[in-house]
Design a protein around this motif. Structure first.
Motif, mmCIF file in Angstrom:
data_model
loop_
_atom_site.group_PDB
_atom_site.id
_atom_site.type_symbol
_atom_site.label_atom_id
_atom_site.label_comp_id
_atom_site.label_asym_id
_atom_site.label_seq_id
_atom_site.Cartn_x
_atom_site.Cartn_y
_atom_site.Cartn_z
ATOM 1 N N LYS A 99 -19.183 7.104 -4.245
ATOM 2 C CA LYS A 99 -17.538 6.375 -3.533
ATOM 3 C C LYS A 99 -17.116 5.277 -3.959
ATOM 4 O O LYS A 99 -18.340 4.521 -2.931
ATOM 5 C CB LYS A 99 -17.744 7.765 -2.228
ATOM 6 N N PHE A 100 -16.329 5.214 -4.168
ATOM 7 C CA PHE A 100 -15.805 4.128 -3.686
ATOM 8 C C PHE A 100 -14.947 3.895 -2.695
ATOM 9 O O PHE A 100 -14.357 3.766 -2.593
ATOM 10 C CB PHE A 100 -15.436 3.581 -5.497
ATOM 11 N N VAL A 101 -14.702 1.499 -2.822
ATOM 12 C CA VAL A 101 -13.540 1.451 -1.509
ATOM 13 C C VAL A 101 -13.661 0.252 -3.027
ATOM 14 O O VAL A 101 -14.032 -0.427 -2.873
ATOM 15 C CB VAL A 101 -13.887 1.427 -0.285
ATOM 16 N N ALA A 102 -12.227 0.038 -3.003
ATOM 17 C CA ALA A 102 -11.722 -0.827 -4.213
ATOM 18 C C ALA A 102 -11.021 -2.112 -3.141
ATOM 19 O O ALA A 102 -10.490 -2.080 -2.313
ATOM 20 C CB ALA A 102 -11.109 -0.228 -4.885
ATOM 21 N N ASP A 103 -10.794 -3.205 -3.235
ATOM 22 C CA ASP A 103 -10.243 -4.123 -3.084
ATOM 23 C C ASP A 103 -8.721 -4.294 -3.812
ATOM 24 O O ASP A 103 -8.576 -3.467 -4.581
ATOM 25 C CB ASP A 103 -10.877 -5.249 -2.915
ATOM 26 N N VAL A 104 -8.169 -5.252 -3.018
ATOM 27 C CA VAL A 104 -7.288 -5.079 -3.874
ATOM 28 C C VAL A 104 -6.124 -5.427 -4.976
ATOM 29 O O VAL A 104 -5.265 -5.213 -4.899
ATOM 30 C CB VAL A 104 -5.668 -5.850 -2.573
ATOM 31 N N TYR A 122 -8.331 3.157 -1.453
ATOM 32 C CA TYR A 122 -7.277 2.062 -1.634
ATOM 33 C C TYR A 122 -6.090 1.526 -1.269
ATOM 34 O O TYR A 122 -5.522 2.579 -1.200
ATOM 35 C CB TYR A 122 -7.089 2.070 -3.427
ATOM 36 N N LYS A 123 -5.611 0.743 -0.768
ATOM 37 C CA LYS A 123 -4.877 0.445 -0.558
ATOM 38 C C LYS A 123 -4.079 -1.212 -0.282
ATOM 39 O O LYS A 123 -5.217 -1.555 -0.352
ATOM 40 C CB LYS A 123 -4.739 0.564 1.187
ATOM 41 N N ASN A 124 -2.861 -1.380 -1.120
ATOM 42 C CA ASN A 124 -3.210 -2.886 -1.458
ATOM 43 C C ASN A 124 -2.659 -3.089 -0.027
ATOM 44 O O ASN A 124 -2.616 -5.104 -0.362
ATOM 45 C CB ASN A 124 -1.793 -2.954 -2.536
ATOM 46 N N ASN A 125 -2.780 -3.434 0.926
ATOM 47 C CA ASN A 125 -3.093 -4.063 2.203
ATOM 48 C C ASN A 125 -4.580 -4.085 2.335
ATOM 49 O O ASN A 125 -4.549 -4.448 3.928
ATOM 50 C CB ASN A 125 -2.066 -4.046 3.614
ATOM 51 N N PHE A 126 -5.558 -3.928 2.337
ATOM 52 C CA PHE A 126 -7.270 -3.525 2.231
ATOM 53 C C PHE A 126 -7.905 -5.115 3.242
ATOM 54 O O PHE A 126 -6.881 -6.294 2.083
ATOM 55 C CB PHE A 126 -7.984 -2.500 2.216
#
Ligand SMILES: [Zn+2]
Length: 250
Positions: A99-104, A122-126
């Motif tokens: 599973k992943f978490v992606a940067d902006v 993903y969020k564009n403000n992580f």
């Protein structure tokens, strides 16, 4: 103060992090104070999450090893399918179902991976702290264009995305995490990452464009955002793309 010397070589894709003159060859590195091998490797530009095996004078060592004058060091990347039993791997075991978490910077890549059924937050403000926190709490590998975040000690699973082209980025991820056999299109919402549910045509027929209602019979709905998916022309393009990724390395 006297300078000490070691010899070091990086293998395979770890060379992506090095300047041209240090790639794919053993080179001399000079130092004054003894540091850990982790700090040395990262000072040369390579995040520790990319490294699986370090040999010093032919023996495997962990990241805490303090370098000595005259050491001969070889640094290897993560080999998902390379069986070396006699040595000490530095990576924790691969995450079973990645599973992943992606940067902006990776919004488009996120959408492609979700389209193929992979779980990507993903969020564009992580911000970086939030990404690291999510990665550790939910055991998600970090996908990033910023190698700095992968150098943090706490981070265990991550990948520095090389390409700026989204199709190539997808191929990098499929290769690195060995995911080609796990592609499952129409299983996840591209917008919110939730698993899709199959839905009967009768229940949504009034919401469909007439042409779609006439031609399509298979529908999926996102329980969160209520978006409805069907296998239209975008689906054919996606299949072509997925097929092209599967054809690599055959
Ligand atoms: Zn949704």
């Amino acid at each position: 103060m006297p300078e000490h010397e070691i010899h070091i070589r990086f293998y395979e894709e770890l060379n992506d992090f090095l300047p041209e003159e240090k790639r794919k060859k053993r080179f001399i590195h000079q130092f004054i104070d003894r540091t850990s091998i982790k700090d040395l490797v990262e000072s040369l530009g390579v995040p520790h999450t990319e490294v699986d095996l370090i040999l010093v004078n032919g023996k495997s060592v962990n990241f805490k090893y303090l370098i000595h004058e005259g050491d001969d060091i070889s640094v290897y990347p993560v080999f998902e399918s390379f069986d070396i039993t006699e040595v000490q791997h530095l990576r924790p075991k691969p995450l079973r179902k990645p599973k992943f978490v992606a940067d902006v910077h990776l919004g488009r890549l996120t959408r492609y991976l979700r389209m193929m059924g992979f779980d990507v937050l993903y969020k564009n403000n992580f911000d970086d702290d939030e990404i690291v926190r999510i990665s550790l709490k939910e055991k998600r590998a970090i996908l990033t264009k910023d190698r700095g975040i992968l150098k943090r000690n706490k981070v265990t699973h991550g990948y520095w995305v090389r390409s700026t082209k989204v199709e190539e980025q997808v191929k990098e991820i499929l290769d690195r995490f060995d995911l080609k056999k796990d592609i499952k299109e129409f299983s996840r919402c591209i917008e919110c990452n939730d698993p899709l549910k199959s839905i009967k045509k009768e229940t949504i027929i009034k919401q469909l464009p007439p042409k779609v209602a006439a031609m399509q019979n298979e529908f999926y709905k996102c329980p969160s955002c209520k978006k409805i998916y069907w296998k239209g022309s975008h689906y054919q393009r996606m299949l072509t793309f997925i097929q092209s990724t599967k054809d690599i390395d055959k």
